[in-house]
Design an enzyme around this catalytic site. Sequence first.
Site: not given
Length: 185
Positions: A83, A160, A184
Amino acid sequence: MPAQDTALHFREARELARAIRQRELSSRQVTVHFLDRIERAPALGAYSEVTAERALALADAADRLLAAGILLGPLHGVPVAVKDSVQWEGVTASLGSSALRGRVSGQTAAALGKLAAQGLVVLGKTRMTEFAFGLSGQNATQGTARNPWDAQTARAPGGSSSGAGVAVAAGLAPLALGGDTGGSV
């Protein structure tokens, strides 16, 4: 690669690790396979940055260590996506924000350091909601990763860590490191 490797991108990470350990595949072969898939799937928007040169160097190092009889961990040589909020020294970490676009990390996050110490190969950084704030996975400033299971309608993948989810679901990485700021993942 042998014919059965056409579905290499949907093999479990443990199966890939076993194939690398048993030298049926090299980490470099597996990494090149995933990098090629990423390059052919820009419409999915899973990655904010692909670190191909670094990934190939990590794969080559994993193969050299294995040839010397050194196995760093159970997923040694297996590619992983990370990420965009995870710091990786020398690589950008914009946290999904245009305001931080181009900002280069001066350190590596502990979680990523542990993955690297286990011999995993980082393919690149995945898209996320801006500052990991949002449950839909949408990012108006840098682009939204697209749910890969509907070619007709652009659907937000949710969370997210949307790019990480899309990368794994679309076979653009066997594993992905996400993060959970507020529900998320």
